[in-house]
Enzyme design. Structure first.
Site, PDB file in Angstrom:
ATOM      1  N   PRO A 269       0.796  -1.237   0.000  1.00  0.00           N
ATOM      2  CA  PRO A 269       0.000   0.000   0.000  1.00  0.00           C
ATOM      3  C   PRO A 269       0.829   1.288   0.000  1.00  0.00           C
ATOM      4  O   PRO A 269       0.282   2.371   0.074  1.00  0.00           O
ATOM      5  CB  PRO A 269      -0.804  -0.110   1.289  1.00  0.00           C
ATOM      6  N   GLY A 270       2.149   1.180  -0.039  1.00  0.00           N
ATOM      7  CA  GLY A 270       2.982   2.361  -0.197  1.00  0.00           C
ATOM      8  C   GLY A 270       3.801   2.760   1.007  1.00  0.00           C
ATOM      9  O   GLY A 270       4.451   3.805   0.996  1.00  0.00           O
ATOM     10  N   GLY A 271       3.820   1.938   2.051  1.00  0.00           N
ATOM     11  CA  GLY A 271       4.606   2.271   3.242  1.00  0.00           C
ATOM     12  C   GLY A 271       6.086   2.412   2.944  1.00  0.00           C
ATOM     13  O   GLY A 271       6.734   3.378   3.353  1.00  0.00           O
ATOM     14  N   LYS A 272       6.632   1.456   2.206  1.00  0.00           N
ATOM     15  CA  LYS A 272       8.060   1.507   1.875  1.00  0.00           C
ATOM     16  C   LYS A 272       8.322   2.544   0.778  1.00  0.00           C
ATOM     17  O   LYS A 272       9.369   3.194   0.768  1.00  0.00           O
ATOM     18  CB  LYS A 272       8.551   0.121   1.465  1.00  0.00           C
ATOM     19  N   ASP A 292       2.143  -1.517  -9.105  1.00  0.00           N
ATOM     20  CA  ASP A 292       1.306  -2.570  -8.530  1.00  0.00           C
ATOM     21  C   ASP A 292       0.398  -3.099  -9.632  1.00  0.00           C
ATOM     22  O   ASP A 292       0.061  -2.378 -10.574  1.00  0.00           O
ATOM     23  CB  ASP A 292       0.467  -2.084  -7.349  1.00  0.00           C
ATOM     24  N   CYS A 392       7.637 -10.540   3.670  1.00  0.00           N
ATOM     25  CA  CYS A 392       7.107 -10.623   5.039  1.00  0.00           C
ATOM     26  C   CYS A 392       6.811 -12.079   5.383  1.00  0.00           C
ATOM     27  O   CYS A 392       5.766 -12.403   5.952  1.00  0.00           O
ATOM     28  CB  CYS A 392       5.869  -9.734   5.213  1.00  0.00           C
TER      29      CYS A 392
END
Length: 453
Positions: A269-272, A292, A392
């Site tokens: 979702p764009g955290g990194k 994505d 992950c």
């Protein structure tokens, strides 16, 4: 469970719990998403929302153990509907693991739910089973002689997965890992240190009644000890974002420079993406391209970039990461992140249903996709460029084995040994990081770094 139910019972927390557990059981949604949805749509009070979350997560996390406690009192039944089994499990969870909930309230409401969803006969059965469980207490785990089977029940994890983890970690470490998954996740956030220090963030949060402390795992991270980080002014101002500590390690390992052109191959979702973007300078042509495969996830990346004030350096594109080499020429990107799609076994604490949904076959197909994405992305990296591969998950087939296979086929790449703080030293092996969920109470995570010669 299609019967339409009306009346006061529909307003209770346990009614919502049973409905949610049934949807999760039938594959309707991941637990974390469904819990959020139910809290938002059921108009639960703050206290009821906390109890709802506790019962749903606990009933899923302890599922095999709860079934083991119930089995002596249910094995003679000809057939138990799925919803009845779920009702019994969530009731036993409350009896054995929620000290502040009165037993009579648990039993009475279980009986009323059985009547509402079923009939007086089912209600009588539920009442009898639960009263027997209450009288006789927890069934002895030592009745099982097979140590792997016993551990499978004790940590509520499929036997095949226990065997896999034992082959990696040994039986004692696997037990520690499994037991750690019963503890709630830390709420952690990444502070944008371009604008304020972590200590300044903690001080400002304290003024709003939110107690937080410094993360020892991530240099940009803080951990909430009390209060709701996503409800803070800092969150609204885009000065912090919710992110697990282990995933905050990725951007620093990539070592982005302010004028780099960077590719985030599997970005949602764009955290990194937004973390990497915080290192870039738009006036010096610094930019990150976030890909994505799904359009709705591209929108999510864009929303996160805007909220965090990095939209000037973030561009997005809907693309299957396996097609990167067909879309971009060689020597295009200075840095590349491949945060590959994976089994997600590192997320078992925050998504306890993952451990029951995964199958051994998943580890045959996923590595093929991961290697294909890695090779496609690597083909557009500049000479002397850096590529970080992360997941992950915590199993070698998706991690170390992928890197070794890639390097054996691509002699123009080399492994860059990752340097970590002493606190993370036990997670470093062969220059790569594997974080297990029980080590620092974070998500499980893997990170490796490659350089194109």
């Amino acid at each position: 469970m299609k019967r339409k139910i009306t009346g006061p019972i529909t307003k209770t927390v346990r009614f919502a719990c049973l409905k949610a557990l049934y949807r999760i059981e039938k594959g309707g949604s991941y637990s974390n998403l469904l819990v959020r949805e139910f809290i938002e749509t059921s108009q639960l009070s703050k206290v009821d929302a906390a109890l709802f979350t506790e019962i749903v997560y606990g009933s899923i996390a302890y599922k095999y153990l709860l079934a083991y406690y119930l089995e002596p009192f249910t094995h003679k039944a000809k057939k138990i509907d799925d919803w009845v089994q779920l009702l019994l499990e969530m009731s036993v969870y409350q009896l054995f693991f929620l000290d502040k909930v009165p037993s009579h309230a648990i039993l009475n409401e279980a009986v009323e739910l059985a009547k509402a969803f079923g009939n007086p006969g089912i209600a009588k059965f539920v009442n009898g089973v639960l009263r027997n469980v209450q009288r006789q207490g927890k069934r002895d785990l030592n009745l099982m002689k097979d140590p792997i089977q016993r551990l499978s029940v004790e940590i509520s994890m499929p036997k095949w997965l226990v065997e896999k983890l034992v082959s990696i970690l040994g039986i004692e470490e696997t037990k520690k890992l499994g037991q750690s998954l019963f503890l709630p996740s830390h709420a952690s956030a990444r502070v944008n240190r371009k604008f304020l220090s972590r200590q300044e963030a903690i001080s400002r949060l304290k003024q709003e009644g939110i107690q937080a402390k410094l993360s020892q795992v991530a240099e940009d991270g803080i951990i909430a000890e009390k209060g709701f980080l996503a409800g803070s002014t800092l969150y609204q101002e885009g000065l912090l974002t919710i992110q697990d500590e282990s995933s905050m390690l990725v951007a620093p390992i990539l070592e982005p420079k302010e004028d780099d052109y960077i590719l985030d191959a599997c970005a949602a979702p764009g955290g990194k993406t937004t973390h990497i973007a915080s290192f870039l300078d738009s006036t010096k042509s610094g930019k990150i391209l976030a890909l994505d495969i799904h359009a709705h996830k591209i929108r999510l990346i864009e929303q996160n970039a805007k909220r965090l004030g990095v939209e000037e350096v973030v561009t997005t594109k809907q693309l299957d990461a396996r097609k990167i080499k067909e879309t971009y020429p060689a020597e295009t990107f200075d840095r590349i992140l491949v945060d590959a799609p994976c089994s997600g076994l590192g997320l078992m604490r925050r998504k306890p249903d993952i451990k029951y949904q995964k199958k051994p076959e998943d580890f045959k197909q996923l590595p093929k996709i991961q290697l294909e994405i890695l090779e496609s992305a690597a083909s557009v990296l500049k000479s002397n460029g850096r590529l970080v591969y992360s997941t992950c998950t915590i199993v070698p087939e998706e991690n170390q084995a992928i890197i070794k296979q890639f390097l054996s086929k691509h002699p123009d790449f080399e492994l860059v040994p990752i340097k970590v703080a002493d606190y993370l030293a036990e997670s470093l092996e062969e220059g790569m990081i594997t974080i297990y969920p029980h080590q620092y109470h974070t998500d499980g995570f893997f990170i490796s770094c490659l350089r194109k010669k």
